[in-house]
Enzyme design. Structure first.
Site, PDB file in Angstrom:
ATOM      1  N   TYR A 185     -15.269  -3.586   6.651  1.00 54.30           N
ATOM      2  CA  TYR A 185     -14.053  -2.873   7.075  1.00 54.30           C
ATOM      3  C   TYR A 185     -13.798  -3.403   8.481  1.00 54.30           C
ATOM      4  O   TYR A 185     -12.608  -3.872   8.623  1.00 54.30           O
ATOM      5  CB  TYR A 185     -14.156  -1.551   6.716  1.00 54.30           C
ATOM      6  CG  TYR A 185     -12.779  -0.772   7.269  1.00 54.30           C
ATOM      7  CD1 TYR A 185     -11.663  -1.174   6.350  1.00 54.30           C
ATOM      8  CD2 TYR A 185     -12.771   0.066   7.947  1.00 54.30           C
ATOM      9  CE1 TYR A 185     -10.561  -0.241   6.541  1.00 54.30           C
ATOM     10  CE2 TYR A 185     -11.519   0.658   8.267  1.00 54.30           C
ATOM     11  CZ  TYR A 185     -10.381   0.456   7.562  1.00 54.30           C
ATOM     12  OH  TYR A 185      -9.272   1.233   7.667  1.00 54.30           O
ATOM     13  N   ILE A 218      -6.877   9.722  10.127  1.00 52.23           N
ATOM     14  CA  ILE A 218      -5.738  10.131   9.626  1.00 52.23           C
ATOM     15  C   ILE A 218      -5.709  10.881   8.691  1.00 52.23           C
ATOM     16  O   ILE A 218      -6.545  10.777   7.514  1.00 52.23           O
ATOM     17  CB  ILE A 218      -4.542   9.046   9.537  1.00 52.23           C
ATOM     18  CG1 ILE A 218      -4.443   7.875  10.744  1.00 52.23           C
ATOM     19  CG2 ILE A 218      -3.200   9.421   9.147  1.00 52.23           C
ATOM     20  CD1 ILE A 218      -4.169   8.599  12.114  1.00 52.23           C
ATOM     21  N   GLY A 275       0.877  -1.335   0.138  1.00 50.34           N
ATOM     22  CA  GLY A 275      -0.076  -0.006   0.005  1.00 50.34           C
ATOM     23  C   GLY A 275       0.762   1.177   0.225  1.00 50.34           C
ATOM     24  O   GLY A 275       0.423   2.374   0.519  1.00 50.34           O
ATOM     25  N   ALA A 276       1.887   1.290  -0.571  1.00 46.30           N
ATOM     26  CA  ALA A 276       3.011   2.180  -0.555  1.00 46.30           C
ATOM     27  C   ALA A 276       2.937   3.334  -1.487  1.00 46.30           C
ATOM     28  O   ALA A 276       3.627   4.303  -1.240  1.00 46.30           O
ATOM     29  CB  ALA A 276       4.472   1.544  -0.562  1.00 46.30           C
ATOM     30  N   SER A 297      -7.130  -0.712  12.393  1.00 42.72           N
ATOM     31  CA  SER A 297      -8.029   0.653  12.303  1.00 42.72           C
ATOM     32  C   SER A 297      -8.476   0.507  13.537  1.00 42.72           C
ATOM     33  O   SER A 297      -9.056  -0.439  14.409  1.00 42.72           O
ATOM     34  CB  SER A 297      -8.767   0.573  11.259  1.00 42.72           C
ATOM     35  OG  SER A 297      -9.883   1.468  11.485  1.00 42.72           O
ATOM     36  N   LYS A 329     -10.524  -5.669  10.058  1.00 42.35           N
ATOM     37  CA  LYS A 329      -9.642  -5.057  10.676  1.00 42.35           C
ATOM     38  C   LYS A 329      -9.470  -5.642  12.015  1.00 42.35           C
ATOM     39  O   LYS A 329      -8.350  -5.749  12.835  1.00 42.35           O
ATOM     40  CB  LYS A 329      -9.673  -3.530  11.147  1.00 42.35           C
ATOM     41  CG  LYS A 329      -9.473  -2.679   9.610  1.00 42.35           C
ATOM     42  CD  LYS A 329      -8.046  -2.797   9.178  1.00 42.35           C
ATOM     43  CE  LYS A 329      -7.836  -1.967   8.112  1.00 42.35           C
ATOM     44  NZ  LYS A 329      -6.252  -2.304   7.557  1.00 42.35           N
ATOM     45  N   GLY A 350      14.467   7.386  -4.281  1.00 39.64           N
ATOM     46  CA  GLY A 350      15.696   7.383  -4.978  1.00 39.64           C
ATOM     47  C   GLY A 350      16.193   5.901  -4.876  1.00 39.64           C
ATOM     48  O   GLY A 350      15.423   5.067  -5.076  1.00 39.64           O
ATOM     49  N   ALA A 394     -14.825  -5.584  10.262  1.00 41.13           N
ATOM     50  CA  ALA A 394     -14.643  -7.180  10.487  1.00 41.13           C
ATOM     51  C   ALA A 394     -13.266  -7.529  10.025  1.00 41.13           C
ATOM     52  O   ALA A 394     -12.317  -8.228  10.539  1.00 41.13           O
ATOM     53  CB  ALA A 394     -15.690  -8.188   9.763  1.00 41.13           C
TER      54      ALA A 394
END
Ligand SMILES: NC(=O)c1ccc[n+]([C@@H]2O[C@H](COP(=O)([O-])OP(=O)(O)OC[C@H]3O[C@@H](n4cnc5c(N)ncnc54)[C@H](O)[C@@H]3O)[C@@H](O)[C@H]2O)c1
Length: 256
Positions: free
Chosen positions: A155, A188, A15-16, A142, A159, A53, A157
């Site tokens: 969601y 966030i 997920g970067a 979460s 997490k 980089g 369930a």
């Protein structure tokens, strides 16, 4: 922030291309480490890796494709002939009420948020066990794992599952020197969250902030900092824990 020393370490972050994952990747590089960034968003992950980089490798892949996972991990491992840590950060969080929620959307959320961390951890752990190096895994959970609210049954369930998966993996992988922990963020302020908060999600966002004891959203770097602590030797005796990073959001009712 360069408080940590990740020199000679390679960390794989899923997920970067996203708000939190990209910030975690940047913190690893800023701390002297190398980072393999994995995301289904091929363009986004290439851009994020390019920005970081030579100490960054971008990998495009869909974590819902179970058959692709081992090859993606192999590419990350082959880059430096090692991995020292894995951050399972990729996630989807659609908002759909239970009566409109189709099985296909349920499966997509559970496959991305829960099955993928299991498969990724298994693929990385197999190599760490063979190499006898030990390592660290951090799963991103979460506040929705414990705080129920409309529209996020799938969601929440997924997490909650991630938190119990963390504890089970921690027990099984401890004999191999592999620590597994989770960080559970609250609200966030990623670009995606703040864009929604400025538009159709304004009322919901304001209602959430009003019930956060610290009265504000968290910043992506406040999650990245927690993740780096859990990857680092500072947390060498810590496994199976779920760290709340939510400004007190899930503690209870902040005021009457
Ligand atoms: N932002 C918040 O307020 C918040 C709060 C609590 C938990 N989280 C969790 O933090 C993590 C990161 O969230 P974020 O805010 O950065 O979201 P984001 O949408 O910015 O990033 C998520 C990334 O995951 C990737 N992804 C989705 N499905 C994938 C798949 N099948 N294969 C590979 N990559 C995939 C997306 O392309 C995206 O880049 C998620 O697990 C999310 O549930 C976020």
């Amino acid at each position: 922030m360069t408080t940590f020393d990740f020199s000679e370490q390679t960390i794989l972050v899923t997920g970067a291309a996203g708000g939190i994952g990209q910030t975690i990747a940047k913190h690893v590089v800023d701390s002297g480490g190398r980072v393999a960034l994995l995301d289904v968003d091929a363009e986004g992950v290439a851009k994020a890796a390019g920005f970081l980089g030579v100490n960054a490798l971008g990998l495009a892949g869909d974590l819902c494709d179970a058959a692709a996972i081992d090859d993606l991990v192999e590419q990350a491992w082959a880059w430096n002939g090692q991995l020292d840590g894995l951050v399972n950060c990729a996630g989807v969080f659609p908002n759909t009420s239970i009566m409109g929620l189709e099985a296909s959307e349920w499966d997509q959320v559970l496959d991305t948020n829960l099955r993928a961390p299991f498969l990724m951890t298994k693929a990385v752990a197999r190599r760490l066990i063979e190499a006898q190096t030990g390592g660290a895994v951090v799963n991103i959970s979460s506040s929705a794992a414990t705080l129920a609210r409309p529209g996020v049954a799938h969601y929440g369930a997924s997490k909650a599952g991630v938190q119990q998966l963390t504890r089970n993996l921690a027990i099984e992988l401890a004999p191999h020197g592999i620590r597994v922990n989770a960080v559970a963020p609250g609200l966030i302020a990623t670009d995606k969250v703040m864009t929604k908060a400025a538009g159709s999600g304004k009322a919901e966002h304001q209602a959430k902030v009003a019930r956060i004891p610290m009265q504000r959203e968290g910043r992506p770097e406040e999650i990245a900092g927690m993740v780096l602590v859990m990857l680092s030797p500072l947390a060498s005796y810590c496994t199976g824990s779920v760290l709340l990073a939510d400004g007190g959001f899930t503690l209870g009712i902040p005021s009457y």
